[in-house]
Design a protein around this motif. Structure first.
Motif, PDB file in Angstrom:
ATOM      1  N   LEU A  49       7.487   4.272   2.606  1.00 37.55           N
ATOM      2  CA  LEU A  49       7.177   2.899   2.203  1.00 37.55           C
ATOM      3  C   LEU A  49       8.441   2.046   2.132  1.00 37.55           C
ATOM      4  N   ARG A  50       9.523   2.627   1.648  1.00 36.04           N
ATOM      5  CA  ARG A  50      10.795   1.898   1.598  1.00 36.04           C
ATOM      6  C   ARG A  50      11.301   1.578   3.006  1.00 36.04           C
ATOM      7  N   PRO A 147     -12.034   0.092   6.159  1.00 36.94           N
ATOM      8  CA  PRO A 147     -11.592   0.375   7.537  1.00 36.94           C
ATOM      9  C   PRO A 147     -10.227   1.068   7.591  1.00 36.94           C
ATOM     10  N   ALA A 148      -9.264   0.573   6.795  1.00 34.99           N
ATOM     11  CA  ALA A 148      -7.943   1.205   6.745  1.00 34.99           C
ATOM     12  C   ALA A 148      -8.038   2.606   6.154  1.00 34.99           C
ATOM     13  N   THR A 149      -8.901   2.773   5.155  1.00 34.45           N
ATOM     14  CA  THR A 149      -9.090   4.081   4.530  1.00 34.45           C
ATOM     15  C   THR A 149      -9.591   5.104   5.541  1.00 34.45           C
ATOM     16  N   LEU A 150     -10.555   4.717   6.353  1.00 37.92           N
ATOM     17  CA  LEU A 150     -11.100   5.626   7.365  1.00 37.92           C
ATOM     18  C   LEU A 150     -10.033   6.015   8.379  1.00 37.92           C
ATOM     19  N   ALA A 151      -9.208   5.039   8.780  1.00 36.50           N
ATOM     20  CA  ALA A 151      -8.147   5.321   9.755  1.00 36.50           C
ATOM     21  C   ALA A 151      -7.107   6.271   9.170  1.00 36.50           C
ATOM     22  N   MET A 152      -6.673   6.014   7.937  1.00 38.89           N
ATOM     23  CA  MET A 152      -5.654   6.859   7.307  1.00 38.89           C
ATOM     24  C   MET A 152      -6.188   8.259   7.014  1.00 38.89           C
ATOM     25  N   THR A 153      -7.438   8.337   6.548  1.00 44.39           N
ATOM     26  CA  THR A 153      -8.039   9.640   6.261  1.00 44.39           C
ATOM     27  C   THR A 153      -8.160  10.466   7.534  1.00 44.39           C
ATOM     28  N   ALA A 154      -8.525   9.813   8.632  1.00 46.74           N
ATOM     29  CA  ALA A 154      -8.626  10.517   9.917  1.00 46.74           C
ATOM     30  C   ALA A 154      -7.267  11.082  10.330  1.00 46.74           C
ATOM     31  N   LEU A 155      -6.204  10.298  10.149  1.00 45.61           N
ATOM     32  CA  LEU A 155      -4.857  10.788  10.466  1.00 45.61           C
ATOM     33  C   LEU A 155      -4.475  11.974   9.584  1.00 45.61           C
ATOM     34  N   ASN A 156      -4.778  11.865   8.286  1.00 43.46           N
ATOM     35  CA  ASN A 156      -4.435  12.943   7.358  1.00 43.46           C
ATOM     36  C   ASN A 156      -5.175  14.242   7.673  1.00 43.46           C
ATOM     37  N   CYS A 157      -6.357  14.111   8.277  1.00 46.34           N
ATOM     38  CA  CYS A 157      -7.190  15.287   8.538  1.00 46.34           C
ATOM     39  C   CYS A 157      -6.832  16.016   9.830  1.00 46.34           C
ATOM     40  N   ILE A 158      -5.926  15.459  10.629  1.00 48.07           N
ATOM     41  CA  ILE A 158      -5.593  16.084  11.917  1.00 48.07           C
ATOM     42  C   ILE A 158      -5.143  17.541  11.768  1.00 48.07           C
ATOM     43  N   PRO A 159      -4.215  17.876  10.844  1.00 41.69           N
ATOM     44  CA  PRO A 159      -3.835  19.287  10.706  1.00 41.69           C
ATOM     45  C   PRO A 159      -5.014  20.191  10.350  1.00 41.69           C
ATOM     46  N   SER A 183       5.841  13.075   8.915  1.00 42.48           N
ATOM     47  CA  SER A 183       6.556  11.827   8.607  1.00 42.48           C
ATOM     48  C   SER A 183       6.008  10.661   9.427  1.00 42.48           C
ATOM     49  N   LEU A 184       5.616  10.908  10.676  1.00 48.15           N
ATOM     50  CA  LEU A 184       5.066   9.828  11.487  1.00 48.15           C
ATOM     51  C   LEU A 184       3.674   9.436  10.999  1.00 48.15           C
ATOM     52  N   THR A 185       2.915  10.413  10.496  1.00 48.88           N
ATOM     53  CA  THR A 185       1.635  10.090   9.863  1.00 48.88           C
ATOM     54  C   THR A 185       1.861   9.218   8.635  1.00 48.88           C
ATOM     55  N   ALA A 186       2.857   9.581   7.822  1.00 46.53           N
ATOM     56  CA  ALA A 186       3.193   8.778   6.643  1.00 46.53           C
ATOM     57  C   ALA A 186       3.658   7.388   7.044  1.00 46.53           C
ATOM     58  N   TRP A 187       4.387   7.284   8.163  1.00 43.78           N
ATOM     59  CA  TRP A 187       4.844   5.981   8.641  1.00 43.78           C
ATOM     60  C   TRP A 187       3.669   5.093   9.031  1.00 43.78           C
ATOM     61  N   VAL A 188       2.734   5.627   9.820  1.00 44.11           N
ATOM     62  CA  VAL A 188       1.566   4.838  10.233  1.00 44.11           C
ATOM     63  C   VAL A 188       0.745   4.446   9.004  1.00 44.11           C
ATOM     64  N   ASN A 189       0.523   5.401   8.108  1.00 41.77           N
ATOM     65  CA  ASN A 189      -0.229   5.092   6.891  1.00 41.77           C
ATOM     66  C   ASN A 189       0.484   4.032   6.051  1.00 41.77           C
ATOM     67  N   SER A 190       1.816   4.099   6.023  1.00 40.77           N
ATOM     68  CA  SER A 190       2.582   3.138   5.226  1.00 40.77           C
ATOM     69  C   SER A 190       2.478   1.718   5.778  1.00 40.77           C
ATOM     70  N   LEU A 191       2.246   1.587   7.075  1.00 39.33           N
ATOM     71  CA  LEU A 191       2.031   0.261   7.651  1.00 39.33           C
ATOM     72  C   LEU A 191       0.765  -0.366   7.062  1.00 39.33           C
ATOM     73  N   PHE A 192      -0.276   0.445   6.893  1.00 38.87           N
ATOM     74  CA  PHE A 192      -1.495  -0.025   6.227  1.00 38.87           C
ATOM     75  C   PHE A 192      -1.242  -0.248   4.740  1.00 38.87           C
ATOM     76  N   LEU A 193      -0.622   0.734   4.098  1.00 41.63           N
ATOM     77  CA  LEU A 193      -0.472   0.719   2.645  1.00 41.63           C
ATOM     78  C   LEU A 193       0.423  -0.410   2.153  1.00 41.63           C
ATOM     79  N   SER A 194       1.448  -0.768   2.920  1.00 44.53           N
ATOM     80  CA  SER A 194       2.345  -1.840   2.482  1.00 44.53           C
ATOM     81  C   SER A 194       1.595  -3.148   2.296  1.00 44.53           C
ATOM     82  N   GLY A 195       0.724  -3.465   3.249  1.00 43.97           N
ATOM     83  CA  GLY A 195      -0.081  -4.685   3.135  1.00 43.97           C
ATOM     84  C   GLY A 195      -1.061  -4.604   1.987  1.00 43.97           C
ATOM     85  N   ILE A 196      -1.689  -3.440   1.819  1.00 43.78           N
ATOM     86  CA  ILE A 196      -2.659  -3.257   0.730  1.00 43.78           C
ATOM     87  C   ILE A 196      -1.972  -3.366  -0.625  1.00 43.78           C
TER      88      ILE A 196
END
Length: 213
Positions: A49-50, A147-159, A183-196
């Motif tokens: 996030l930073r 919508p952002a939640t579904l996208a982030m949850t889908a990314l988190n579930c990949i492993p 870390s790249l999953t956290a980066w993509v999620n952080s793009l959503f989370l920063s705005g939220i």
């Protein structure tokens, strides 16, 4: 021939990529004891996030600082998810022949668990709050930003999906996640989370201003 400056976009990109790889490797190594996973996820998102906000310079130092400051409450949060997740996993694995409505209820609980998990550790990384309020805010934000939640949850579930799909997919995904996947999953999620989170901060500021009036 024109010489390349260290400020050239290529070198900036490679430097950023190197930082994300370092962050990922630190996360993987420090998560191996499993019990530390809450602390490491909070530290991962605090740094991610930073970086998205342009406030991060020293990845390793910031990561270990976050681990030291967040380990206690993050571990408590992780134990809650670990216990409840274990119960849900047992229900999913051994409840296949149960009544259909009960299976549906289990599915809803798994979705609620996943949504709350998606926000809980980033919230812990960004805000000071009690464990109860962090969980409550996580569920609130999950449905407020579906919508952002579904996208982030889908990314988190990949492993987890790769593991469930079998040995071939697990072995194919393992090198990616050992090097940069988390870390790249956290980066993509952080793009959503920063705005939220920014909207949440502005909302709180407006509420405080209205209360002061």
């Amino acid at each position: 021939m024109k010489k390349l400056s260290i400020e050239h976009p290529f070198f900036e990109f490679m430097g950023n990529l190197g930082d994300w790889i370092i962050l990922n490797v630190l996360f993987v190594i420090t998560s191996l004891p499993v019990i530390t996973l809450g602390m490491t996820m909070t530290a991962l998102y605090q740094v991610a996030l930073r970086r998205v906000r342009g406030e991060s310079r020293y990845v390793a130092r910031e990561y270990f600082q976050a681990c030291r400051s967040e380990w206690k409450q993050s571990t408590k949060l992780w134990l809650i998810f670990l216990i409840t997740g274990g119960i849900l996993l047992f229900d999913v694995l051994y409840g296949k022949n149960l009544w259909k409505m009960l299976n549906l209820a289990i599915g809803v609980l798994v979705a609620l668990w996943s949504f709350t998990f998606t926000y809980a550790f980033p919230l812990q990384a960004r805000f000071q709050n009690s464990t109860k309020n962090t969980l409550r805010n996580a569920l609130f934000l999950a449905f407020r930003n579906l919508p952002a939640t579904l996208a982030m949850t889908a990314l988190n579930c990949i492993p987890a999906v790769c593991i469930a799909a079998g040995e071939f997919y697990t072995m194919a995904a393992m090198p990616i996640f050992c090097v940069a996947g988390f870390s790249l999953t956290a980066w993509v999620n952080s793009l959503f989370l920063s705005g939220i989170f920014q909207k949440l901060i502005h909302r709180k500021e407006d509420e405080d201003e209205n209360t002061a009036r």
